[in-house]
Design a protein around this motif. Structure first.
Motif, short mmCIF file in Angstrom:
data_model
loop_
_atom_site.label_atom_id
_atom_site.label_comp_id
_atom_site.label_asym_id
_atom_site.label_seq_id
_atom_site.Cartn_x
_atom_site.Cartn_y
_atom_site.Cartn_z
N GLN A 87 0.82 -1.21 0.00
CA GLN A 87 0.00 0.00 0.00
C GLN A 87 0.85 1.26 0.00
O GLN A 87 0.46 2.29 -0.55
CB GLN A 87 -0.94 -0.02 1.20
CG GLN A 87 -1.98 -1.11 1.13
CD GLN A 87 -2.89 -1.15 2.33
OE1 GLN A 87 -2.84 -0.27 3.20
NE2 GLN A 87 -3.73 -2.16 2.41
N VAL A 88 2.02 1.18 0.59
CA VAL A 88 2.93 2.32 0.59
C VAL A 88 3.29 2.72 -0.83
O VAL A 88 3.29 3.90 -1.20
CB VAL A 88 4.21 1.98 1.39
CG1 VAL A 88 5.27 3.06 1.22
CG2 VAL A 88 3.88 1.82 2.87
N PHE A 89 3.58 1.71 -1.65
CA PHE A 89 3.99 1.99 -3.03
C PHE A 89 2.80 2.35 -3.92
O PHE A 89 2.97 3.00 -4.94
CB PHE A 89 4.74 0.78 -3.60
CG PHE A 89 6.07 0.56 -2.94
CD1 PHE A 89 7.19 1.26 -3.36
CD2 PHE A 89 6.21 -0.31 -1.88
CE1 PHE A 89 8.42 1.08 -2.75
CE2 PHE A 89 7.43 -0.50 -1.25
CZ PHE A 89 8.54 0.20 -1.69
N THR A 127 8.86 8.13 5.20
CA THR A 127 9.83 8.30 6.29
C THR A 127 9.79 7.03 7.13
O THR A 127 8.72 6.52 7.46
CB THR A 127 9.49 9.52 7.16
OG1 THR A 127 9.77 10.71 6.42
CG2 THR A 127 10.34 9.54 8.43
N VAL A 128 10.98 6.52 7.46
CA VAL A 128 11.09 5.29 8.24
C VAL A 128 11.65 5.62 9.62
O VAL A 128 12.68 6.29 9.74
CB VAL A 128 12.01 4.27 7.54
CG1 VAL A 128 12.04 2.96 8.33
CG2 VAL A 128 11.54 4.01 6.12
N LEU A 129 10.96 5.12 10.65
CA LEU A 129 11.43 5.25 12.03
C LEU A 129 11.89 3.88 12.53
O LEU A 129 11.30 2.85 12.20
CB LEU A 129 10.31 5.75 12.94
CG LEU A 129 9.81 7.19 12.75
CD1 LEU A 129 8.62 7.44 13.66
CD2 LEU A 129 10.91 8.19 13.02
N VAL A 162 15.48 6.88 10.27
CA VAL A 162 16.58 6.14 9.64
C VAL A 162 16.51 6.22 8.12
O VAL A 162 17.36 5.66 7.43
CB VAL A 162 16.60 4.66 10.08
CG1 VAL A 162 16.92 4.56 11.57
CG2 VAL A 162 15.28 3.97 9.77
N GLY A 163 15.53 6.93 7.60
CA GLY A 163 15.45 7.08 6.16
C GLY A 163 14.28 7.94 5.76
O GLY A 163 13.22 7.92 6.39
N GLU A 164 14.48 8.74 4.72
CA GLU A 164 13.41 9.54 4.13
C GLU A 164 13.60 9.49 2.62
O GLU A 164 14.69 9.77 2.11
CB GLU A 164 13.47 10.98 4.63
CG GLU A 164 12.31 11.84 4.15
CD GLU A 164 12.40 13.25 4.70
OE1 GLU A 164 12.61 14.17 3.90
OE2 GLU A 164 12.29 13.41 5.93
N HIS A 165 12.55 9.09 1.90
CA HIS A 165 12.73 8.77 0.49
C HIS A 165 11.54 9.22 -0.34
O HIS A 165 10.40 9.24 0.14
CB HIS A 165 12.87 7.24 0.31
CG HIS A 165 13.88 6.60 1.21
ND1 HIS A 165 15.21 6.47 0.88
CD2 HIS A 165 13.73 6.05 2.44
CE1 HIS A 165 15.84 5.85 1.87
NE2 HIS A 165 14.98 5.59 2.82
N ASP A 166 11.81 9.54 -1.60
CA ASP A 166 10.75 9.68 -2.59
C ASP A 166 10.33 8.27 -2.98
O ASP A 166 11.16 7.44 -3.39
CB ASP A 166 11.23 10.44 -3.81
CG ASP A 166 11.41 11.91 -3.53
OD1 ASP A 166 10.55 12.48 -2.83
OD2 ASP A 166 12.40 12.50 -3.99
N THR A 167 9.05 7.97 -2.88
CA THR A 167 8.58 6.60 -3.10
C THR A 167 8.95 6.03 -4.47
O THR A 167 9.40 4.88 -4.54
CB THR A 167 7.06 6.52 -2.88
OG1 THR A 167 6.74 7.06 -1.60
CG2 THR A 167 6.58 5.09 -2.95
N LYS A 197 11.49 6.35 -6.14
CA LYS A 197 12.92 6.01 -6.20
C LYS A 197 13.32 4.97 -5.15
O LYS A 197 14.50 4.63 -5.03
CB LYS A 197 13.75 7.28 -5.99
CG LYS A 197 13.51 8.35 -7.04
CD LYS A 197 14.31 9.61 -6.72
CE LYS A 197 14.02 10.71 -7.72
NZ LYS A 197 14.76 11.96 -7.38
N LEU A 198 12.33 4.50 -4.38
CA LEU A 198 12.62 3.62 -3.25
C LEU A 198 12.36 2.16 -3.62
O LEU A 198 11.30 1.83 -4.15
CB LEU A 198 11.71 4.01 -2.06
CG LEU A 198 11.80 3.16 -0.79
CD1 LEU A 198 13.18 3.25 -0.16
CD2 LEU A 198 10.72 3.60 0.21
#
Length: 519
Positions: free
Chosen positions: A215-217, A224-226, A232-237, A239-240
């Motif tokens: 669902q995230v994609f 953003t990942v906690l 521990v990470g922040e990304h444009d979906t 590109k992830l």
């Protein structure tokens, strides 16, 4: 703190609507959030990911004024803000919809949407105007729901959409959705995502919290990942990659536990399965799956939180009723009506929530240990005191429970020793299949290693064990076979050399829905 040069944080000409800077929230003995930076922009869906205890709920509650900040600042539309509670946050345009719909099923849809903000005429609520206003809002979201109908007559998916309608009725600029899809089927999720896209395109900033990887994609623009209270990470979906996301969520903590070697020299599992599940499933909980468990083996369930691990275990333990499929025990059909039925057939289940569904904190160690045995006998046939004392003394020594005092109140023991008491309760019943859901969560390293060793010893003695843990290294270390779950589906079954941490992570991160079997 995240890297300020990260392109995911740089949006020329578009200032963040929500900007959390250096947020720290502490509770006694733990930092729930540590120096967290987080930005949410208008017109985006931003997914917040992390395993249980990562800090997701704390971040939401810090933003909405439930938890006070120990350090850091919150900026809304460029201005520093400090909320005394959710009501102030909502007045500022930040609305939250939680997993459990917090509405009034006895009231109408319109009344729920406009509760506390009903249009009035001559001091009385104007029912016609209220329904018209609710209908307009529902129409804006593309929903064809009768605003005059009772909310309780609608399925949970519709109630979830009404909760969102209520949230945006106050001209919300920020919409926080906390696990909104946990009780929805695929069609209902698609409808929810349509509504989310409508609101996003209107400029609403949406924070989407979920455990469902796919669902995230499907819906998010950024992620953003906690983990352990830190970003521990922040990304444009777009590109992830999935493997990057899974790796960030799980992290690696190898070598901290005393080794419990993989049981290459263990007693061979019986060739005939002890328990077989055929097409077993429950709507909204776990899709139909097949599974065999043999005496003398440890079968692990691996997957992210929300993947269906606990739901699968609860079906096998009789805690939930299956909608489809059947269970065979020793080749014979078994109707699992309740955990008591399962226990009578030699299936014991230790819940992941030892406080709410396990121990009775005000009772003694002795009383907690013999509770299941006494329940199986019936309260009219009390376990003889001498028998109880002998069993309790045996497991106090065997599991190294400290203090070794059967009269100690169990709530005064450490987390690790409480977990051992719960484990002793089920071992006293001498089960043929022991289902352990997160038996080492929240306990110290030494107690964790001891419990792992007990699991290995039980299997070596011929017991079947179904073992659930969020720590992949732990599952790989002690399990003979590993069943991999993702988004409520069984997607793989591994054994032998193919059951490594990297193999499991790759499967969790893959987009495949075909069940793989590797040995």
């Amino acid at each position: 703190m995240t890297d300020p040069t990260n392109p995911a944080r740089t949006r020329p000409g578009n200032e963040p609507l929500v900007d959390l800077r250096g947020i720290t929230v502490e509770f006694p003995g733990v930092k729930a959030l540590q120096d967290v930076d987080f930005r949410l922009f208008p017109g985006e869906v931003h997914a917040l990911m992390g395993e249980n205890g990562a800090g997701k709920s704390t971040l939401i509650k810090a933003l909405t004024g439930v938890h006070a900040l120990d350090t850091g600042e919150i900026h809304l539309a460029g201005e520093p803000v400090s909320f005394a509670g959710p009501a102030q946050a909502q007045a500022a345009g930040i609305s939250t919809v939680y997993q459990e719909v917090n509405l009034c099923p006895n009231l109408s849809v319109a009344e729920n949407i406009l509760l506390g903000r009903e249009p009035r005429r001559f001091g009385a609520i104007n029912g016609w105007a209220m329904r018209a206003r609710a209908a307009k809002l529902l129409s804006r979201m593309g929903l064809t729901i009768d605003p005059g109908s009772a909310l309780g007559n609608h399925p949970i998916a519709v109630q979830q959409l009404v909760a969102i309608a209520r949230a945006v009725a106050v001209d919300a600029r920020v919409l926080i959705l906390d696990e909104p899809t946990s009780s929805l089927d695929a069609g209902e999720v698609a409808e929810l995502f349509r509504i989310i896209r409508v609101l996003r395109d209107e400029g609403v900033a949406i924070l989407f919290v979920t455990h469902f990887l796919e669902q995230v994609f499907q819906i998010s623009d950024r992620v953003t990942v906690l983990r352990n209270g830190k970003v521990v990470g922040e990304h444009d979906t777009p590109k992830l990659s999935r493997i990057t996301l899974v790796s960030a969520m799980l992290g690696r903590e190898l070598g901290v536990l005393a080794e419990v070697e993989r049981r290459t020299e263990r007693r061979a599992a019986d060739p005939a399965p002890l328990l077989v599940a055929e097409g077993l499933g429950r709507s909204g909980a776990i899709e139909p799956f097949d599974l065999e468990i043999h005496a003398g083996e440890v079968v692990g369930l691996a997957g992210l939180l929300g993947s269906g691990r606990t739901e699968l275990a609860r079906l096998l333990a009789g805690a939930d009723r299956a909608d489809t499929g059947r269970v065979l025990l020793d080749g014979r059909p078994l109707r699992l009506r309740s955990p008591r039925t399962a226990l009578a057939k030699g299936i014991a289940y230790s819940s992941e929530d030892r406080k709410a569904e396990g121990l009775v904190s005000d009772l003694t160690v002795r009383d907690n240990m013999i509770l299941a045995m006494q329940a199986a006998r019936g309260w009219a046939r009390q376990v003889p005191r001498r028998t109880a004392d002998e069993l309790v003394a045996s497991y106090l020594a065997r599991l190294d429970i400290r203090p070794a005092n059967p009269d100690a109140v169990v709530g005064t023991l450490s987390g690790g020793n409480q977990q051992k008491v719960l484990l002793a309760r089920w071992l006293i019943t001498r089960p043929r299949l022991l289902i352990l859901d997160e038996p080492t969560r929240g306990i110290d390293v030494g107690a964790k290693a001891q419990i792992q060793q007990v699991v290995a010893d039980l299997a070596a003695d011929g017991m079947a064990v179904l073992f659930i843990s969020a720590e992949l290294e732990e599952v790989v270390r002690i399990c003979d076979r590993i069943v991999v779950l993702r988004d409520r589906h069984k997607i793989a079954e591994l054994s032998g050399a193919d059951a490594g941490v990297d193999d499991v992570m790759e499967l969790i991160a893959s987009g495949s829905t075909r069940v793989e079997v590797r040995s």
